[in-house]
Design a protein around this motif. Sequence first.
Motif, PDB file in Angstrom:
ATOM      1  N   LEU A   1      41.284  33.389  37.294  1.00  0.00           N
ATOM      2  CA  LEU A   1      42.129  34.313  38.050  1.00  0.00           C
ATOM      3  C   LEU A   1      41.551  35.727  38.004  1.00  0.00           C
ATOM      4  O   LEU A   1      41.494  36.419  39.030  1.00  0.00           O
ATOM      5  CB  LEU A   1      43.552  34.305  37.490  1.00  0.00           C
ATOM      6  CG  LEU A   1      44.545  35.254  38.146  1.00  0.00           C
ATOM      7  CD1 LEU A   1      44.750  34.890  39.606  1.00  0.00           C
ATOM      8  CD2 LEU A   1      45.849  35.246  37.395  1.00  0.00           C
ATOM      9  N   PHE A   2      41.081  36.137  36.831  1.00  0.00           N
ATOM     10  CA  PHE A   2      40.435  37.441  36.689  1.00  0.00           C
ATOM     11  C   PHE A   2      39.189  37.529  37.569  1.00  0.00           C
ATOM     12  O   PHE A   2      38.972  38.527  38.262  1.00  0.00           O
ATOM     13  CB  PHE A   2      40.077  37.677  35.220  1.00  0.00           C
ATOM     14  CG  PHE A   2      39.279  38.919  34.982  1.00  0.00           C
ATOM     15  CD1 PHE A   2      39.873  40.168  35.048  1.00  0.00           C
ATOM     16  CD2 PHE A   2      37.923  38.844  34.697  1.00  0.00           C
ATOM     17  CE1 PHE A   2      39.141  41.316  34.832  1.00  0.00           C
ATOM     18  CE2 PHE A   2      37.186  39.982  34.469  1.00  0.00           C
ATOM     19  CZ  PHE A   2      37.792  41.225  34.541  1.00  0.00           C
ATOM     20  N   GLN A   3      38.382  36.477  37.578  1.00  0.00           N
ATOM     21  CA  GLN A   3      37.167  36.468  38.382  1.00  0.00           C
ATOM     22  C   GLN A   3      37.479  36.489  39.867  1.00  0.00           C
ATOM     23  O   GLN A   3      36.783  37.143  40.645  1.00  0.00           O
ATOM     24  CB  GLN A   3      36.314  35.258  38.024  1.00  0.00           C
ATOM     25  CG  GLN A   3      35.713  35.356  36.645  1.00  0.00           C
ATOM     26  CD  GLN A   3      34.986  34.096  36.241  1.00  0.00           C
ATOM     27  OE1 GLN A   3      35.144  33.039  36.858  1.00  0.00           O
ATOM     28  NE2 GLN A   3      34.177  34.196  35.193  1.00  0.00           N
ATOM     29  N   ILE A   4      38.527  35.800  40.296  1.00  0.00           N
ATOM     30  CA  ILE A   4      38.927  35.808  41.703  1.00  0.00           C
ATOM     31  C   ILE A   4      39.400  37.195  42.120  1.00  0.00           C
ATOM     32  O   ILE A   4      39.042  37.687  43.201  1.00  0.00           O
ATOM     33  CB  ILE A   4      40.012  34.741  41.959  1.00  0.00           C
ATOM     34  CG1 ILE A   4      39.411  33.341  41.842  1.00  0.00           C
ATOM     35  CG2 ILE A   4      40.664  34.933  43.323  1.00  0.00           C
ATOM     36  CD1 ILE A   4      40.430  32.231  41.834  1.00  0.00           C
ATOM     37  N   LEU A   5      40.191  37.847  41.265  1.00  0.00           N
ATOM     38  CA  LEU A   5      40.646  39.208  41.571  1.00  0.00           C
ATOM     39  C   LEU A   5      39.474  40.176  41.673  1.00  0.00           C
ATOM     40  O   LEU A   5      39.433  41.024  42.566  1.00  0.00           O
ATOM     41  CB  LEU A   5      41.638  39.687  40.516  1.00  0.00           C
ATOM     42  CG  LEU A   5      43.021  39.042  40.537  1.00  0.00           C
ATOM     43  CD1 LEU A   5      43.821  39.498  39.329  1.00  0.00           C
ATOM     44  CD2 LEU A   5      43.742  39.375  41.825  1.00  0.00           C
ATOM     45  N   MET A   6      38.516  40.051  40.768  1.00  0.00           N
ATOM     46  CA  MET A   6      37.344  40.926  40.815  1.00  0.00           C
ATOM     47  C   MET A   6      36.506  40.660  42.068  1.00  0.00           C
ATOM     48  O   MET A   6      35.980  41.590  42.673  1.00  0.00           O
ATOM     49  CB  MET A   6      36.499  40.750  39.553  1.00  0.00           C
ATOM     50  CG  MET A   6      37.204  41.189  38.281  1.00  0.00           C
ATOM     51  SD  MET A   6      37.731  42.898  38.298  1.00  0.00           S
ATOM     52  CE  MET A   6      36.208  43.688  37.883  1.00  0.00           C
TER      53      MET A   6
ATOM     54  N   ILE B   1      37.664  39.577  44.985  1.00  0.00           N
ATOM     55  CA  ILE B   1      38.409  40.158  46.109  1.00  0.00           C
ATOM     56  C   ILE B   1      38.205  41.663  46.163  1.00  0.00           C
ATOM     57  O   ILE B   1      37.998  42.245  47.242  1.00  0.00           O
ATOM     58  CB  ILE B   1      39.905  39.786  46.015  1.00  0.00           C
ATOM     59  CG1 ILE B   1      40.092  38.292  46.277  1.00  0.00           C
ATOM     60  CG2 ILE B   1      40.742  40.620  46.981  1.00  0.00           C
ATOM     61  CD1 ILE B   1      41.474  37.783  45.993  1.00  0.00           C
ATOM     62  N   LEU B   2      38.231  42.310  45.009  1.00  0.00           N
ATOM     63  CA  LEU B   2      38.001  43.757  44.980  1.00  0.00           C
ATOM     64  C   LEU B   2      36.565  44.100  45.366  1.00  0.00           C
ATOM     65  O   LEU B   2      36.327  45.114  46.033  1.00  0.00           O
ATOM     66  CB  LEU B   2      38.343  44.316  43.598  1.00  0.00           C
ATOM     67  CG  LEU B   2      39.827  44.309  43.243  1.00  0.00           C
ATOM     68  CD1 LEU B   2      40.025  44.793  41.815  1.00  0.00           C
ATOM     69  CD2 LEU B   2      40.630  45.138  44.213  1.00  0.00           C
TER      70      LEU B   2
ATOM     71  N   LEU C   1      41.537  50.236  40.162  1.00  0.00           N
ATOM     72  CA  LEU C   1      42.115  48.920  39.901  1.00  0.00           C
ATOM     73  C   LEU C   1      41.115  48.022  39.178  1.00  0.00           C
ATOM     74  O   LEU C   1      41.489  47.276  38.265  1.00  0.00           O
ATOM     75  CB  LEU C   1      42.576  48.282  41.213  1.00  0.00           C
ATOM     76  CG  LEU C   1      43.370  46.998  41.119  1.00  0.00           C
ATOM     77  CD1 LEU C   1      44.616  47.199  40.272  1.00  0.00           C
ATOM     78  CD2 LEU C   1      43.745  46.528  42.507  1.00  0.00           C
ATOM     79  N   ARG C   2      39.841  48.113  39.546  1.00  0.00           N
ATOM     80  CA  ARG C   2      38.795  47.350  38.840  1.00  0.00           C
ATOM     81  C   ARG C   2      38.715  47.770  37.379  1.00  0.00           C
ATOM     82  O   ARG C   2      38.563  46.931  36.490  1.00  0.00           O
ATOM     83  CB  ARG C   2      37.440  47.539  39.511  1.00  0.00           C
ATOM     84  CG  ARG C   2      37.272  46.810  40.820  1.00  0.00           C
ATOM     85  CD  ARG C   2      35.901  47.064  41.400  1.00  0.00           C
ATOM     86  NE  ARG C   2      34.838  46.767  40.449  1.00  0.00           N
ATOM     87  CZ  ARG C   2      34.291  45.564  40.274  1.00  0.00           C
ATOM     88  NH1 ARG C   2      34.726  44.552  40.992  1.00  0.00           N
ATOM     89  NH2 ARG C   2      33.327  45.383  39.395  1.00  0.00           N
TER      90      ARG C   2
ATOM     91  N   LEU D   1      41.752  46.379  35.519  1.00  0.00           N
ATOM     92  CA  LEU D   1      41.606  44.931  35.300  1.00  0.00           C
ATOM     93  C   LEU D   1      40.556  44.635  34.231  1.00  0.00           C
ATOM     94  O   LEU D   1      40.752  43.751  33.394  1.00  0.00           O
ATOM     95  CB  LEU D   1      41.258  44.229  36.610  1.00  0.00           C
ATOM     96  CG  LEU D   1      42.385  44.061  37.602  1.00  0.00           C
ATOM     97  CD1 LEU D   1      41.869  43.469  38.902  1.00  0.00           C
ATOM     98  CD2 LEU D   1      43.478  43.178  37.043  1.00  0.00           C
TER      99      LEU D   1
ATOM    100  N   PHE E   1      43.923  38.074  30.377  1.00  0.00           N
ATOM    101  CA  PHE E   1      43.662  36.917  31.219  1.00  0.00           C
ATOM    102  C   PHE E   1      43.097  35.748  30.433  1.00  0.00           C
ATOM    103  O   PHE E   1      42.916  34.673  30.967  1.00  0.00           O
ATOM    104  CB  PHE E   1      42.682  37.289  32.356  1.00  0.00           C
ATOM    105  CG  PHE E   1      43.290  38.171  33.394  1.00  0.00           C
ATOM    106  CD1 PHE E   1      44.047  37.660  34.419  1.00  0.00           C
ATOM    107  CD2 PHE E   1      43.108  39.543  33.343  1.00  0.00           C
ATOM    108  CE1 PHE E   1      44.610  38.471  35.382  1.00  0.00           C
ATOM    109  CE2 PHE E   1      43.655  40.381  34.306  1.00  0.00           C
ATOM    110  CZ  PHE E   1      44.421  39.835  35.327  1.00  0.00           C
TER     111      PHE E   1
END
Length: 95
Positions: free
Chosen positions: A4-9, A11-12, A83-84, A87, A94
Amino acid sequence: MTSLFQILMLILDVAQFIIIAHIIMSWLINFQVLNLRQPLVAQLWDGLNRLLEPLYSRVRAVLPNMGGLDLAPLVVLLAIIALRIVLTNNAAAFL
């Protein structure tokens, strides 16, 4: 949860790339390196504007009028970078 953390990163990262591409393309259009009469350039420009304008319009509503200077892309880019950082500093949550 690491995924989930990798997916958010990811996307950013993609959002940051799109905003930087939009900024560079706007400079190239303003300095007449790119011409909006070319179909590919016009389609790319229209697509980027349609993608980013909802984000920029919300930021422009908050920012004061700066004349011809548009700071909305800079504010959105700084928000993505912040935000990066948040996170990354909380990546342990996470795990």
